[in-house]
Design a protein around this motif. Structure first.
Motif, PDB file in Angstrom:
ATOM      1  N   LEU A 259      18.004  40.175  11.823  1.00 40.12           N
ATOM      2  CA  LEU A 259      16.629  39.699  12.020  1.00 40.12           C
ATOM      3  C   LEU A 259      16.512  38.207  11.732  1.00 40.12           C
ATOM      4  O   LEU A 259      15.791  37.480  12.436  1.00 40.12           O
ATOM      5  N   ASN A 260      17.231  37.736  10.713  1.00 38.84           N
ATOM      6  CA  ASN A 260      17.175  36.313  10.391  1.00 38.84           C
ATOM      7  C   ASN A 260      17.817  35.470  11.479  1.00 38.84           C
ATOM      8  O   ASN A 260      17.356  34.356  11.769  1.00 38.84           O
ATOM      9  N   ASP A 261      18.879  35.983  12.112  1.00 42.21           N
ATOM     10  CA  ASP A 261      19.500  35.242  13.215  1.00 42.21           C
ATOM     11  C   ASP A 261      18.530  35.091  14.385  1.00 42.21           C
ATOM     12  O   ASP A 261      18.463  34.021  15.012  1.00 42.21           O
ATOM     13  N   ARG A 262      17.788  36.139  14.678  1.00 43.73           N
ATOM     14  CA  ARG A 262      16.791  36.041  15.750  1.00 43.73           C
ATOM     15  C   ARG A 262      15.692  35.058  15.379  1.00 43.73           C
ATOM     16  O   ARG A 262      15.247  34.257  16.211  1.00 43.73           O
ATOM     17  N   ARG A 263      15.264  35.098  14.122  1.00 37.41           N
ATOM     18  CA  ARG A 263      14.210  34.176  13.699  1.00 37.41           C
ATOM     19  C   ARG A 263      14.703  32.741  13.746  1.00 37.41           C
ATOM     20  O   ARG A 263      13.966  31.829  14.152  1.00 37.41           O
ATOM     21  N   ARG A 264      15.959  32.512  13.349  1.00 37.51           N
ATOM     22  CA  ARG A 264      16.505  31.163  13.375  1.00 37.51           C
ATOM     23  C   ARG A 264      16.610  30.649  14.803  1.00 37.51           C
ATOM     24  O   ARG A 264      16.370  29.459  15.077  1.00 37.51           O
ATOM     25  N   ALA A 265      16.975  31.529  15.745  1.00 40.61           N
ATOM     26  CA  ALA A 265      17.068  31.110  17.144  1.00 40.61           C
ATOM     27  C   ALA A 265      15.696  30.701  17.681  1.00 40.61           C
ATOM     28  O   ALA A 265      15.569  29.703  18.403  1.00 40.61           O
TER      29      ALA A 265
END
Length: 321
Positions: A259-265
């Motif tokens: 989820l954090n990777d998606r938010r960072r993107a």
């Protein structure tokens, strides 16, 4: 007057201050943390016998010599254990050790808050939010690991005493038993920090969620092997009691990382936040192109009369002037 003037001074909104002020704040926060540890240690010293009984009673109830022969048969052991203390100073040193350890644990909210108050002014808004969540999650995870250690200790004691000679009584020095309990609690508590460590590495951009998901087979095997080593008993229940929760927490950490990777993107696509500096464009450019563009702009800004009178002069100046 100086104190009132100092209070009226406006603080830097970004938390910047001179080095002397940083050292003074560090001294004050260390003093408050130490005072909290001293107070909780004194309180623990008043109840240190209850604390010792709280940790040793489950073991005595499982393998204590005060059990009858029938109760020993029900537990599956043919031997029993007695807690003993050796030396004149042993009770006093043990009381200090147990009280100080309990004091540090009970004062954890205070010194964690002081640590947070010292480092928070230098963090960005989103960094403050994440670090506060990490601190608020790490302590409950440590307590959860300590509980599993407390739960598995009696079962471990039952298995260990099966290696004793039949009909003999095993004497357990109280100081060594307390040290064993402390080591087990620390090992289990730190083991439950593994998912939190992975989340921190993901938030720092070191490990991606997809990599963590690809490691799940090796991580489950490593966690199971660690549980088998950390719990000396051959009881599979004790081993699974440590391996299963850590494995579940690992998958929870993997989900958070994804989820954090998606938010960072999405954040990278939107640009930096208001309190963050944008990335510098360090791509080298041709100096000749920059000079030609600047000259073209200057000529376009030069009046037509000046260009007709002297085409080599730009804005009234030639190459020399």
């Amino acid at each position: 007057m100086l104190k009132s003037a100092r209070k009226n001074e406006e603080k830097d909104p970004e938390g910047r201050m001179p080095l002397v002020e940083h050292l003074r704040e560090l001294r004050n926060r260390l003093a408050k943390s130490l005072l909290a540890v001293v107070v909780t240690t004194i309180v623990s010293l008043m109840f240190y016998k209850d604390i010792i009984q709280f940790f040793t009673n489950p073991i005595l109830q499982a393998v204590g010599c005060d059990l009858s022969f029938e109760e020993l048969q029900e537990t599956g052991t043919s031997t029993c254990a007695r807690i003993v203390q050796n030396g004149l100073l042993s009770p006093f040193s043990l009381a200090l050790t147990v009280s100080l350890t309990s004091g540090v644990v009970l004062a954890t909210p205070v010194w964690l808050y002081q640590l947070w108050g010292f480092i928070a002014p230098g963090l960005h808004k989103h960094e403050k939010k994440y670090s506060l969540a990490i601190v608020g999650t790490g302590f409950p995870l440590f307590l959860l690991g300590a509980y599993f250690a407390y739960w598995s200790l009696p079962k471990m004691a039952e298995v260990m005493l099966q290696f004793s000679i039949i009909g003999s009584d095993n004497q357990l020095p109280l100081d060594e038993l307390i040290q064993l309990i402390q080591r087990m609690i620390i090992v289990f508590g730190l083991a439950f920090q593994l998912p939190l460590l992975l989340v921190m590495l993901n938030f720092g951009g070191v490990v991606s969620g997809s990599k963590m998901l690809g490691w799940w087979r090796g991580m489950v095997m490593g966690i199971t092997l660690f549980a088998a080593i950390a719990t000396p008993s051959t009881d599979p229940i004790s081993m699974l009691a440590l391996a299963v929760p850590i494995s579940l927490l690992y998958f929870v950490a993997t989900g958070i990382a994804l989820l954090n990777d998606r938010r960072r993107a999405r954040r990278d696509a939107e640009g930096p936040a208001d309190d963050e500096a944008s990335e510098l464009d360090l791509t080298p450019e041709d100096i000749g192109e920059i000079e030609s563009v600047s000259a073209t702009r200057a000529l376009s800004a030069q009046p037509d009369s000046d260009r007709r009178r002297d085409p080599d002069r730009v804005n009234g100046y030639d190459d020399v002037t």
